[in-house]
Write a protein that holds these residues in place. Structure first.
Motif, PDB file in Angstrom:
ATOM      1  N   UNK A 224       0.867  -1.236   0.106  1.00 52.41           N
ATOM      2  CA  UNK A 224       0.072  -0.176   0.087  1.00 52.41           C
ATOM      3  C   UNK A 224       0.950   1.400  -0.115  1.00 52.41           C
ATOM      4  N   UNK A 225       2.061   1.279   0.697  1.00 48.16           N
ATOM      5  CA  UNK A 225       2.972   2.325   0.776  1.00 48.16           C
ATOM      6  C   UNK A 225       3.479   2.584  -0.660  1.00 48.16           C
ATOM      7  N   UNK A 226       3.834   1.584  -1.407  1.00 49.58           N
ATOM      8  CA  UNK A 226       4.390   1.901  -2.768  1.00 49.58           C
ATOM      9  C   UNK A 226       3.338   2.411  -3.746  1.00 49.58           C
ATOM     10  N   UNK A 227       1.968   1.961  -3.489  1.00 45.25           N
ATOM     11  CA  UNK A 227       0.828   2.458  -4.262  1.00 45.25           C
ATOM     12  C   UNK A 227       0.675   3.924  -3.996  1.00 45.25           C
ATOM     13  N   UNK A 228       0.691   4.174  -2.786  1.00 47.48           N
ATOM     14  CA  UNK A 228       0.503   5.480  -2.266  1.00 47.48           C
ATOM     15  C   UNK A 228       1.456   6.617  -2.999  1.00 47.48           C
ATOM     16  N   UNK A 229       2.796   6.065  -2.684  1.00 44.83           N
ATOM     17  CA  UNK A 229       3.984   7.032  -3.316  1.00 44.83           C
ATOM     18  C   UNK A 229       3.694   7.160  -4.822  1.00 44.83           C
ATOM     19  N   UNK A 230       3.538   6.134  -5.494  1.00 45.46           N
ATOM     20  CA  UNK A 230       3.239   6.132  -6.955  1.00 45.46           C
ATOM     21  C   UNK A 230       2.070   7.018  -7.192  1.00 45.46           C
ATOM     22  N   UNK A 231       1.122   7.133  -6.504  1.00 41.66           N
ATOM     23  CA  UNK A 231      -0.035   7.960  -6.863  1.00 41.66           C
ATOM     24  C   UNK A 231       0.480   9.482  -6.620  1.00 41.66           C
ATOM     25  N   UNK A 232       1.048   9.534  -5.438  1.00 38.59           N
ATOM     26  CA  UNK A 232       1.644  10.981  -4.868  1.00 38.59           C
ATOM     27  C   UNK A 232       2.609  11.464  -6.174  1.00 38.59           C
TER      28      UNK A 232
END
Length: 277
Positions: A224-232
């Motif tokens: 989820x962290x990877x997904x959130x940073x990619x979206x940011x």
């Protein structure tokens, strides 16, 4: 005990709609001595006025003049990947008195697998832009202060467990990811990720949380962290794209490939053939 911040309130509000069976500044003025005389005998106020103008001119102009619409800051592909079975692909737009200074949007979805359990996801993005003001400071300095406040708020959420904070590399000019767990009993164990990033005079705050419901396992926080940073990163690219020369003031383009590769790039001074639609 920490106060319940607005972020936790938004999480509860989002979860409440899921079926119960499955979930639940310092002002500056040159007053001088008032009646001082110069060598020529003239009042010194003229000189003071000149100094005031110099001080005003010393505040660097805001690098970014507008914001993209928050609901258009992320691509449909990203929304589908982060929020399976999303209720509304277009997102829920937050209220704002000035969308050129503040913009927000959220999405939620429940992947219902019946007796095999369900997965709930909630995603929110908030964009905040600052201008240079003589009484408050430069646009970038104000954004830096707000960035710190957002990170501090995310790190002190009431009820948060296993709080971890770390820099998010390659996201804007500076970025921090805060992650923690929230135990809501029968509502499940929630994994919360908050990515706060600053690009020039704009601060982007992205919240992403999820839970396994009705016996389903909790989502993996690392993923989820990877997904959130990619979206940011994608949201940062949207800010850059919205400020390219030739972009429409009231439109929001999806992040281009070029913008995604250079999220911290300053607005181009060359005319752009691509306009926001």
């Amino acid at each position: 005990m920490h106060r319940k911040g607005p972020r936790f309130t938004r999480i509860l509000a989002a979860c409440a709609v899921v079926p119960v069976v499955l979930t639940a500044a310092a002002c500056s003025s040159d007053s001088g001595d008032g009646g001082g005389k110069s060598d020529s005998g003239s009042n010194s106020s003229a000189s003071q006025g000149g100094e005031g103008k110099d001080k005003a001119a010393s505040l660097a102009a805001a690098a970014y003049k507008q914001l993209p619409a928050a609901c258009d800051a992320l691509t449909a592909k990203t929304i589908a990947a982060l929020v399976p079975k999303v209720d509304d692909k277009s997102g829920k737009t937050g209220k704002s008195a000035d969308v050129s200074a503040r913009s927000s949007c959220s999405w939620k979805g429940l992947d219902n697998n019946g007796v095999d359990g369900s997965q709930f996801r909630w995603l929110s993005i908030s964009l905040m832009r600052f201008d240079s003001e003589q009484a408050l400071g430069s646009a970038e300095a104000r954004a830096k202060d707000y960035f710190k406040k957002q990170v501090a708020e995310a790190s002190s959420e009431d009820g948060a467990k296993n709080v971890k904070s770390a820099p998010a590399a390659g996201v804007g000019d500076e970025a921090t990811t805060v992650r923690y767990d929230l135990d809501k009993g029968k509502l499940g164990d929630y994994k919360q990720q908050t990515v706060v990033t600053r690009i020039e005079n704009v601060v982007v705050t992205l919240d992403f949380n999820g839970a396994g419901l009705a016996g389903e396992k909790a989502p993996k926080a690392d993923e989820m962290v990877k997904d959130a940073e990619k979206a940011a990163k994608e949201a940062v690219a949207a800010v850059t794209a919205a400020n390219k020369e030739g972009a429409s003031p009231d439109a929001s383009a999806k992040p281009s490939t070029e913008a995604s590769q250079k999220p911290s790039q300053k607005p181009s001074t060359k005319p752009s053939a691509t306009t926001k639609s």
